[in-house]
Design an enzyme around this catalytic site. Structure first.
Site, PDB file in Angstrom:
ATOM      1  N   LYS A 120       0.825  -1.214   0.000  1.00  0.00           N
ATOM      2  CA  LYS A 120       0.000   0.000   0.000  1.00  0.00           C
ATOM      3  C   LYS A 120       0.854   1.257   0.000  1.00  0.00           C
ATOM      4  O   LYS A 120       0.480   2.271  -0.565  1.00  0.00           O
ATOM      5  CB  LYS A 120      -0.943   0.001   1.209  1.00  0.00           C
ATOM      6  CG  LYS A 120      -2.032  -1.039   1.067  1.00  0.00           C
ATOM      7  CD  LYS A 120      -3.275  -0.673   1.843  1.00  0.00           C
ATOM      8  CE  LYS A 120      -4.341  -1.738   1.594  1.00  0.00           C
ATOM      9  NZ  LYS A 120      -5.492  -1.607   2.464  1.00  0.00           N
ATOM     10  N   LYS A 208      -7.887 -11.400 -10.146  1.00  0.00           N
ATOM     11  CA  LYS A 208      -9.086 -11.657  -9.340  1.00  0.00           C
ATOM     12  C   LYS A 208     -10.038 -10.472  -9.434  1.00  0.00           C
ATOM     13  O   LYS A 208      -9.622  -9.332  -9.636  1.00  0.00           O
ATOM     14  CB  LYS A 208      -8.718 -11.964  -7.892  1.00  0.00           C
ATOM     15  CG  LYS A 208      -8.449 -10.756  -7.020  1.00  0.00           C
ATOM     16  CD  LYS A 208      -8.408 -11.163  -5.550  1.00  0.00           C
ATOM     17  CE  LYS A 208      -8.344  -9.923  -4.673  1.00  0.00           C
ATOM     18  NZ  LYS A 208      -9.460  -9.749  -3.782  1.00  0.00           N
ATOM     19  N   LYS A 211     -12.572  -4.808  -6.003  1.00  0.00           N
ATOM     20  CA  LYS A 211     -13.147  -3.460  -6.023  1.00  0.00           C
ATOM     21  C   LYS A 211     -12.106  -2.430  -6.416  1.00  0.00           C
ATOM     22  O   LYS A 211     -12.437  -1.341  -6.833  1.00  0.00           O
ATOM     23  CB  LYS A 211     -13.743  -3.107  -4.674  1.00  0.00           C
ATOM     24  CG  LYS A 211     -12.710  -3.174  -3.579  1.00  0.00           C
ATOM     25  CD  LYS A 211     -13.041  -2.351  -2.374  1.00  0.00           C
ATOM     26  CE  LYS A 211     -11.819  -2.218  -1.493  1.00  0.00           C
ATOM     27  NZ  LYS A 211     -11.351  -3.489  -0.935  1.00  0.00           N
TER      28      LYS A 211
HETATM   29  P1  ADP Z   1     -11.120  -6.559  -2.815  1.00  0.00           P
HETATM   30  O1  ADP Z   1     -10.018  -7.216  -3.587  1.00  0.00           O
HETATM   31  O2  ADP Z   1     -12.353  -6.416  -3.603  1.00  0.00           O
HETATM   32  O3  ADP Z   1     -10.630  -5.276  -2.199  1.00  0.00           O
HETATM   33  P2  ADP Z   1     -10.867  -7.528  -0.151  1.00  0.00           P
HETATM   34  O4  ADP Z   1      -9.391  -7.665  -0.267  1.00  0.00           O
HETATM   35  O5  ADP Z   1     -11.429  -6.394   0.647  1.00  0.00           O
HETATM   36  O6  ADP Z   1     -11.492  -7.503  -1.612  1.00  0.00           O
HETATM   37  O7  ADP Z   1     -11.432  -8.906   0.395  1.00  0.00           O
HETATM   38  C1  ADP Z   1     -12.539  -9.041   1.256  1.00  0.00           C
HETATM   39  C2  ADP Z   1     -12.854 -10.521   1.365  1.00  0.00           C
HETATM   40  O8  ADP Z   1     -13.392 -11.021   0.128  1.00  0.00           O
HETATM   41  C3  ADP Z   1     -11.629 -11.378   1.662  1.00  0.00           C
HETATM   42  O9  ADP Z   1     -12.009 -12.408   2.567  1.00  0.00           O
HETATM   43  C4  ADP Z   1     -11.262 -11.984   0.334  1.00  0.00           C
HETATM   44  O10 ADP Z   1     -10.634 -13.241   0.478  1.00  0.00           O
HETATM   45  C5  ADP Z   1     -12.612 -12.095  -0.371  1.00  0.00           C
HETATM   46  N1  ADP Z   1     -12.458 -11.900  -1.813  1.00  0.00           N
HETATM   47  C6  ADP Z   1     -12.049 -10.747  -2.403  1.00  0.00           C
HETATM   48  N2  ADP Z   1     -12.038 -10.875  -3.744  1.00  0.00           N
HETATM   49  C7  ADP Z   1     -12.436 -12.141  -4.013  1.00  0.00           C
HETATM   50  C8  ADP Z   1     -12.627 -12.875  -5.225  1.00  0.00           C
HETATM   51  N3  ADP Z   1     -12.400 -12.323  -6.404  1.00  0.00           N
HETATM   52  N4  ADP Z   1     -13.049 -14.150  -5.136  1.00  0.00           N
HETATM   53  C9  ADP Z   1     -13.283 -14.718  -3.926  1.00  0.00           C
HETATM   54  N5  ADP Z   1     -13.127 -14.070  -2.755  1.00  0.00           N
HETATM   55  C10 ADP Z   1     -12.712 -12.802  -2.778  1.00  0.00           C
END
Ligand code: ADP
Ligand code: TRP
Length: 341
Positions: A120, A208, A211
């Site tokens: 970050k 993946k 957001k």
């Molecule tokens: P993002 O990448 O959207 O910011 P976060 O890192 O905030 O998501 O993850 C929040 C939760 O959602 C975590 O437990 C993460 O493992 C799960 N998660 C995030 N993206 C995915 C995805 N593409 N597929 C499955 N689980 C996900």
């Protein structure tokens, strides 16, 4: 402290949630809460103090906290189970107080090695001390309630290791103060079936779904209109092999669509593949996936609209009172051990 062992996890609030979060985190957490609350105390909390470690739109934070809690209830989180607790970190001051104390037993070098911080830090030009301190507060979140199991994504396991380290460090110095969470390997075993799912970005299936993607084109948000979501599925990146096959290596786009379709229908991706046996055109396949996604969203959004906000507020108040008592007891133990009381 409650007699039942504790499972605890934090649900980040500073984002709109997408179907990756839903199938990878929300649904497994809600299922876990429902199936394990007879044996465990379940703590699902909103780490709102963590939300401000990076710059956000502060005017939206309060609404986002409530929205995320509503999403959990729409996913099936029971509010009438007295062993399931939902609370806001900032409402229980022991989180901040224990963080400060743990800070004073944490090495600067040790925090500098945390990969989430390093990543970050590279992304932004202004880095706050709060971001640097993020893992220490996470340790406080966990140790205040003596949590044994802490389901988190892979990116958070280093913070969990740190939590164990700092707990053991304090225990070695001052006697049995903290319950140490289970080692990561045991956590993985405990949550076996919920680990590792990664829905991919529809437009860029090598990444993946996230957001923080550059564009929303490949991300299906839980609050997308069903039509918009259909459009995203129809324009998903596929390949030119023209066979509907679950082969993540050679057909990541098609495999991702099969995965999504399967998750909605309660099938494995391999089972989903059988529904399209012999199809050589992607149009029909995409249409079928788009229809499933649209009806999933319609269904979810109607549940979300029915969520009773007052019931959430009542539950928050009850949980926060009870958790405040639990957290204060742990804090007092620490304060006494180090001579503050
Ligand atoms: P993002 O990448 O959207 O910011 P976060 O890192 O905030 O998501 O993850 C929040 C939760 O959602 C975590 O437990 C993460 O493992 C799960 N998660 C995030 N993206 C995915 C995805 N593409 N597929 C499955 N689980 C996900
Ligand atoms: N850092 C976690 C995440 O990004 C959220 C979190 C904060 C958390 N405190 C926690 C998770 C304590 C588990 C336990 O997902």
């Amino acid at each position: 402290m409650s007699k039942k062992p504790v499972i605890l996890t934090g649900l980040r609030a500073n984002n709109e949630l997408h179907i990756g979060n839903y199938f990878g985190a929300l649904l497994p957490m809600v299922d876990m809460a429902k199936s394990k609350s007879s044996e465990y105390q379940i703590n699902l909390f909103v780490p709102d103090l963590h939300s401000i470690t990076t710059e956000i739109d502060y005017s939206k934070l309060q609404k986002q906290i409530l929205t995320n809690l509503k999403v959990f209830v729409a996913t099936g989180l029971p509010l009438d189970d007295s062993d399931v607790h939902i609370y806001r970190q900032s409402r229980i001051s022991a989180h901040s107080e224990l963080t400060w104390i743990l800070d004073c037993f944490t090495g600067f070098g040790e925090m500098s090695r945390m990969t989430q911080f390093k990543d970050k830090k590279d992304e932004s030009n202004e880095v706050s001390v709060g971001l640097f301190n993020y893992p220490v507060m996470m340790a406080a979140d966990i140790l205040l309630y003596g949590a044994e199991y802490v389901p988190v994504g892979d990116d958070q396991t280093q913070h969990l290791e740190f939590t164990r380290d700092i707990a053991q460090r304090i225990n070695n110095k001052f006697g049995d103060i903290f319950a140490v969470p289970k080692p990561v390997a045991e956590q993985h075993k405990f949550f076996a079936k919920d680990q590792g799912l990664r829905i991919k970005d529809l437009a860029n299936p090598d990444k993946k779904m996230s957001k923080s993607a550059d564009s929303d084109k490949g991300v299906i948000f839980l609050q997308d209109s069903p039509d918009a979501a259909k459009g995203k599925v129809m324009s998903a990146t596929t390949d030119s092999l023209n066979k509907v096959q679950y082969d993540t290596e050679n057909q990541p786009g098609v495999s991702n669509l099969l995965e999504i379709y399967g998750l909605i229908k309660g099938k494995t991706a391999k089972e989903a593949e059988a529904d399209f046996a012999g199809q050589t055109q992607y149009g029909e396949f995409k249409q079928a996936v788009a229809d499933e996604v649209a009806s999933f969203l319609e269904n979810f959004q109607s549940k979300l609209a029915e969520v009773n906000e007052q019931a959430i507020m009542d539950k928050l108040e009850a949980s926060e009172t009870e958790m405040n008592t639990q957290a204060s007891q742990t804090l007092l133990k620490v304060q006494k051990a180090i001579g503050l009381r």
